[in-house]
Design an enzyme around this catalytic site. Structure first.
Site, PDB file in Angstrom:
ATOM      1  CB  ILE A 138     102.961  49.521  21.888  1.00 54.54           C
ATOM      2  CG1 ILE A 138     103.329  48.035  21.992  1.00 54.54           C
ATOM      3  CG2 ILE A 138     103.472  50.078  20.565  1.00 54.54           C
ATOM      4  CD1 ILE A 138     102.576  47.157  21.008  1.00 54.54           C
ATOM      5  CB  SER A 139     101.183  47.605  25.640  1.00 54.39           C
ATOM      6  OG  SER A 139     100.369  46.944  26.572  1.00 54.39           O
ATOM      7  CG  ASN A 140     102.706  46.668  30.642  1.00 57.76           C
ATOM      8  OD1 ASN A 140     101.772  47.404  30.927  1.00 57.76           O
ATOM      9  ND2 ASN A 140     102.782  45.427  31.090  1.00 57.76           N
ATOM     10  CB  SER A 151     101.451  53.021  20.674  1.00 56.81           C
ATOM     11  OG  SER A 151     100.287  52.519  20.053  1.00 56.81           O
TER      12      SER A 151
END
Length: 637
Positions: free
Chosen positions: A265-267, A290
């Site tokens: 997720i994210s980075n 995500s």
């Protein structure tokens, strides 16, 4: 924990002489790494997912204690607790244990765990890896989950997301901090950390320089451009270890017979997409990202058609967005009723600071307003948030989130060093409002407690050597000129070169890919990240059909906040849909079931949350289908 040295080339050749040639997946790793440290996790006193804490221990806000100095095992346990709870809500009312995550009573996950680090030419640790092989790993149906950390987190950053799902699926998991992680160097002593998070003594004469170097910000290597490589190297290390220690006289584990999913997720979502764009050699079978951070070419413009959140023009990368938010958000929150959020009391004691930001913005010509309410509305308009959430904005302001992101990425993208103190900003420890040397006991605990980027675990953002005020103390808004300086620094050749080097190609080499995104994400904003990537892909590779995009209503970036009533009343756990997307991808690889088309998913926030509040991603979304044309994304909400 015993040490396994890499097998010699001669031993591999001996194995090859008895049968087929040794495949690349079983050969010595082609990158330099530290010794591989192995431990057997019994599933009684310790386990791979929770470090022996279990479901109730993960849900407990009080973390396990640390000795002084803490052992590597204690740091591991505390880091797992810290990182799991920082990403996933462990509130039963939000669905933990019923709608996502491990269920109460789930058997602890025993298995093997291997630790190593990628080593640079000068002997420096570039990235950390943990390879976990659960006892439930099935040699007849082998699978690997690549799990790069989110944010700037350490090697355990994806334990509650990708690793959780992968271990429960019986897959080997390749965790990596992707070269960011909880890596700090104290300039006063030269002390830093080993791959297990233990403080290392330095052969350096102590100095009075109280600044602290942060690995993500100060690697000097624009570390984000390596995230995809580090993710793939984790997969290669997993293959190597499986072949050397878990083959049991059977065929080698290879790309042809082992399923590999890169997910985070994210980075970390950014990292798996970058890995996919490097996947020309077929190390990955699938990708699930995500709320990924995305960097698009700065000259690419696109349109998002959406009733509540339209967009027209180029995207704004995370640094550009952070600079805007850090500049305007304090004024946008000036005068807001403190009773509206659990974070508002922190802002109530800083109303003069927030109002001063409005004055400074007006004096600099950024807003035009004759009184505070009009100034706040003008600042809110400049934020460009079509779906503002006072609670999320209050959370960000109370924690100096946008200032932290702006300073961290300004350093990272320009390949700066801690000694540069760009525009007067750096990181320090403070005692009684004054910069001070961080106590040794606190240094020992950083790996177990920190998020990887200050403000975290006693390390804080500083401006001209002083803390940024959190209350109405003098001086008011002292770092305003520093933020203006960062805006100018964004245009510097160094920063622009760093950003241009990071632009995603969009070419995922036909690897099946799912991106999911929360509609209300106020950190990784959909218009400038996932929606933009969808438009870029369609513009560049219109004939490709291997990407799916699912946007989830009432989902935002910080699921961990759902334990607070004001957030659970408005938002739902995106993590529920993250796990659903992984299951959809698994079935696609297992049975060939088609992935559902792009779609917007309508949800309902409630406390306690029920399964009926979270309708599944639909095979036939009908009117909720997201339409993508060249340079245009149409959101049906």
């Amino acid at each position: 924990m015993k040490t396994l040295l890499p097998l010699s080339l001669s031993s591999l050749l001996i194995g090859a002489s008895c049968g087929a040639a040794v495949p690349m997946e079983a050969q010595l790793l082609k990158f330099k790494h530290s010794s591989i440290r192995h431990s057997v996790v019994d599933g009684v006193n310790d386990d791979l997912l929770s470090a022996g804490l279990g479901h109730s221990g993960l849900a407990n806000p009080v973390g396990p204690t640390l000795s002084e100095p803490p052992s590597a095992q204690e740091l591991r346990r505390r880091a797992i607790h810290t990182n799991y709870r920082a990403i996933v809500s462990t509130s039963a009312a939000a669905g933990f244990g019923s709608l996502y995550g491990p269920r109460p009573g789930q058997a602890p996950i025993a298995g093997d765990e291997y630790h190593s680090s990628l080593v640079g030419k000068g002997g420096e640790l570039l990235a950390n890896y943990v390879i976990q092989v659960p006892a439930s790993f099935n040699p007849a149906k082998p699978c690997i989950v690549a799990a790069p950390s989110s944010g700037s987190r350490g090697v355990w950053g994806a334990i509650g997301t990708a690793a959780d799902w992968g271990l429960r699926r019986g897959c080997a998991v390749a965790l990596t901090d992707k070269g960011s992680g909880s890596g700090f160097t104290f300039l006063d002593s030269g002390q830093s950390y080993d791959g297990d998070g233990r403080l290392q003594q330095a052969q350096q004469t102590p100095t009075d320089d109280l600044r602290v170097a942060v690995k993500h910000a100060h690697s000097g290597r624009n570390i984000e451009q390596h995230w995809g490589h580090y993710t793939l190297q984790g997969v290669q290390m997993a293959f190597y270890l499986l072949n050397q220690h878990h083959r049991q006289n059977q065929a080698y584990y290879t790309r042809a017979n082992t399923r590999v999913i890169a997910t985070s997720i994210s980075n970390g979502g950014n990292s798996v997409l970058r890995a996919g764009e490097l996947n020309s050699d077929g190390w990955l079978d699938a990708i699930v990202a995500s709320e990924p951070t995305i960097v698009l070419p700065q000259d690419f413009s696109y349109t998002v058609q959406s009733k509540h959140n339209p967009h027209r023009g180029p995207s704004k990368n995370i640094l550009a967005m952070a600079l805007e938010q850090a500049l305007y958000q304090p004024c946008a929150l000036a005068g807001v009723n403190p009773g509206q959020s659990v974070f508002m009391p922190a802002l109530a004691v800083a109303q003069k600071q927030l109002s001063k930001r409005c004055d400074n913005l007006a004096a600099a010509g950024f807003i035009s307003a004759s009184d505070l309410p009009k100034a706040a509305r003008s600042a809110m308009k400049n934020l460009g948030l079509a779906l503002p959430s006072p609670s999320l904005q209050a959370f960000a302001q109370a924690n100096q989130l946008w200032e932290s992101v702006a300073v961290g990425y300004s350093n990272a993208y320009a390949s700066a060093r801690a000694e540069d103190s760009i525009c007067g900003f750096d990181y320090r420890h403070f005692k009684d409002g004054k910069a001070a040397s961080m106590p040794t006991a606190a240094r020992h605990k950083l790996f177990g407690l920190s998020s990887g980027m200050p403000n975290t675990a006693g390390l804080n953002l500083a401006y001209n050597g002083k803390p940024i005020p959190r209350s109405d103390s003098e001086p008011l808004d002292p770092h305003f000129n520093g933020l203006l300086c960062l805006r100018e620094y964004y245009r510097s050749n160094a920063t622009q070169a760093g950003i241009n080097a990071l632009a995603h190609s969009g070419d995922l080499h036909n690897t099946p890919t799912i991106i999911i995104q929360g509609e209300h994400d106020a950190l990784v904003i959909a218009n400038h990240n996932a929606r933009g990537y969808l438009a870029w892909r369609q513009h560049k590779l219109p004939a490709r059909n291997n990407l799916r995009y699912y946007e989830i209503a009432r989902a935002q970036h910080f699921d961990a906040l759902l334990g607070l009533a004001e957030f659970s009343a408005d938002f739902i756990p995106l993590h529920h849909y993250y796990e659903q997307a992984l299951e959809l991808m698994w079935q696609h690889l297992e049975t060939g079931a088609p992935l559902p088309p792009h779609q917007w998913v309508a949800t309902k926030a409630a406390t306690p949350l029920k399964a009926s509040d979270l309708p599944p991603i639909q095979a036939k979304p009908g009117a909720l289908a997201i339409r993508v044309n060249e340079n245009s994304v149409n959101i049906p909400n």
